[in-house]
Design an enzyme around this catalytic site. Sequence first.
Site, mmCIF file in Angstrom:
data_model
loop_
_atom_site.group_PDB
_atom_site.id
_atom_site.type_symbol
_atom_site.label_atom_id
_atom_site.label_comp_id
_atom_site.label_asym_id
_atom_site.label_seq_id
_atom_site.Cartn_x
_atom_site.Cartn_y
_atom_site.Cartn_z
ATOM 1 N N GLU A 115 50.207 57.346 68.586
ATOM 2 C CA GLU A 115 50.820 58.470 67.870
ATOM 3 C C GLU A 115 52.304 58.568 68.238
ATOM 4 O OE1 GLU A 115 48.034 61.560 68.993
ATOM 5 O OE2 GLU A 115 46.361 60.428 68.157
ATOM 6 N N GLU B 22 49.097 68.436 65.433
ATOM 7 C CA GLU B 22 48.868 67.145 64.764
ATOM 8 C C GLU B 22 50.009 67.034 63.761
ATOM 9 O OE1 GLU B 22 46.616 64.983 65.553
ATOM 10 O OE2 GLU B 22 45.040 66.129 66.557
ATOM 11 N N HIS C 23 47.855 60.054 73.266
ATOM 12 C CA HIS C 23 47.242 58.987 72.467
ATOM 13 C C HIS C 23 48.311 57.966 72.118
ATOM 14 C CE1 HIS C 23 43.716 61.775 71.280
ATOM 15 N NE2 HIS C 23 43.404 60.997 72.302
ATOM 16 N N HIS D 62 50.258 65.665 69.184
ATOM 17 C CA HIS D 62 49.523 64.511 68.643
ATOM 18 C C HIS D 62 49.941 64.282 67.192
ATOM 19 C CE1 HIS D 62 46.246 64.069 71.758
ATOM 20 N NE2 HIS D 62 46.807 65.211 72.125
HETATM 21 O O1 0X9 Z 1 40.759 64.223 68.856
HETATM 22 C C1 0X9 Z 1 41.773 64.547 69.472
HETATM 23 O O2 0X9 Z 1 41.906 64.336 70.673
HETATM 24 C C2 0X9 Z 1 42.907 65.240 68.729
HETATM 25 N N1 0X9 Z 1 43.082 64.658 67.450
HETATM 26 S S1 0X9 Z 1 43.695 63.122 67.311
HETATM 27 O O3 0X9 Z 1 43.576 62.732 65.915
HETATM 28 N N2 0X9 Z 1 45.236 63.142 67.650
HETATM 29 O O4 0X9 Z 1 43.019 62.278 68.203
HETATM 30 C C3 0X9 Z 1 42.574 66.714 68.627
HETATM 31 C C4 0X9 Z 1 42.579 67.365 69.970
HETATM 32 C C5 0X9 Z 1 42.175 68.778 69.959
HETATM 33 N N3 0X9 Z 1 42.368 69.358 71.243
HETATM 34 C C6 0X9 Z 1 41.385 69.736 72.082
HETATM 35 N N4 0X9 Z 1 40.151 69.669 71.743
HETATM 36 N N5 0X9 Z 1 41.723 70.189 73.247
HETATM 37 ZN ZN ZN Z 2 45.901 62.290 69.299
#
Ligand code: 0X9
Ligand code: ZN
Length: 432
Positions: A191, A396, A188, A320
């Site tokens: 980040e 995170e 992302h 992340h």
């Molecule tokens: O939403 C996301 O992709 C992640 N959080 S963020 O705030 N950085 O965007 C969480 C990802 C969780 N991972 C998977 N579902 N594989």
């Molecule tokens: Zn992210």
Amino acid sequence: MKCLVLLALCGLALGLPSGRLDEQGAETYLNHRLVDVNITSVEQQSYINDLADVGNMGLDVWLYPTLKNTGRLRVPPESIDLFMDLMQKSGVSAKIRTQNLKQLNDAVYAQPAEPSQYADFIEGVIRHNAYYRLSDIDSYTSNFASFSGVSKSYLTRPTYEGRNTPYVEITGGSGNNKKNIFIEAGMHAREWISPASALYFIDRLLHRRETDSDANYLYNNFNWFVVPVSNPDGYEYTHTSYRYWRKNRRAVSGCGNSRGVDLNRNFDSMWGGSGSSGSCSSDTFRGPSVFSENESQNVRDKVQQIKSQQGTIHAYLSIHSFSQLLLTPYGFASGTYPPNNNDILDITNRARTAILNSDGRSYRVGTPADILYNADGGSHDWARLTENIQYSMTYELRPASGGLEGFVLPTSQIAPCSKEVWESLYAIASNL
Ligand code: 0X9
Ligand code: ZN
């Protein structure tokens, strides 16, 4: 509820998010608000998601509201009155936390870059008190290759905008039966602490190897495969133009002016479910098909190549920010866990303790679907579910969700936050 979405559509002149540009032409977020929202029903939740997905109000979700968690949105000045009105009409409690995001960011940028006393490694190949452009990261990663047992290359495919994706392998350790650990950062774009912490890890590993027994252990007993910036186009865009960009930058056919795919919704792990969006303008747009993006294909192909060469990858870490969480699989549906969930939780709780002991920060452990929201097509789910990598986890990083800082983490926190990652990676690796 849909009528309210329509009202939002009709009530606003279509256009891109406003704001003043700085001398370099980057959005400053002047008078953008941060609004906290508390919902009490799933209807309100999907209403807010729909409003954000439609894209015309320029809403940017920083924290998704759930029945358990307060949500946070960035709202451009031209949409704030309408947004607050819509929240009130739909019974959502909404509170403006800051009237001017630019001012908030300026205060962060004005802070000195010196890291806290807890950061005991600041300088190696890189001085870990700044966020760097892709070209610098490219040179730094090349410099890592002057250490023995390290190789720097690029992932196979160029990005949509033609960039190369730096990739580092550290495989010089002398131990028997070394374990293989893959780290993917910077998926992302906004980040920034994610690439920074991955670079710190490599730098510390190489510089401390001869003087620090932990570094020596991690070097000798593991092979490390690291992608510090897995979304180079998005990352550069956040430096030049739009600090809060999340996705890649591809102009997907049929998407008009809406650019970008959320790479962490594009992997082969229940792709296309309810935890992603089919709408081009959404920040969680999953893309036209599974692995439609060069960047996600790059990660997939490297992982598969390592598996075919090494036999197994023992751990897959995705980095992340923000919220201070350690997310275990699976994200695609709540109450769904891999068969070795107890082992995964055991290791992850050790990582949590290591972080707590490092600089006192508290991170929560759980699956995205249980403690955040459903997210399908995510890389850590794919690693565990499809590639059968026994341990997979998503960080995170800082800050916690309560304060107002979000993706703009002060540079003074790069080293202490990265040290947390270092300590937790030691805890994970040594317990695999
Ligand atoms: O939403 C996301 O992709 C992640 N959080 S963020 O705030 N950085 O965007 C969480 C990802 C969780 N991972 C998977 N579902 N594989
Ligand atoms: Zn992210």
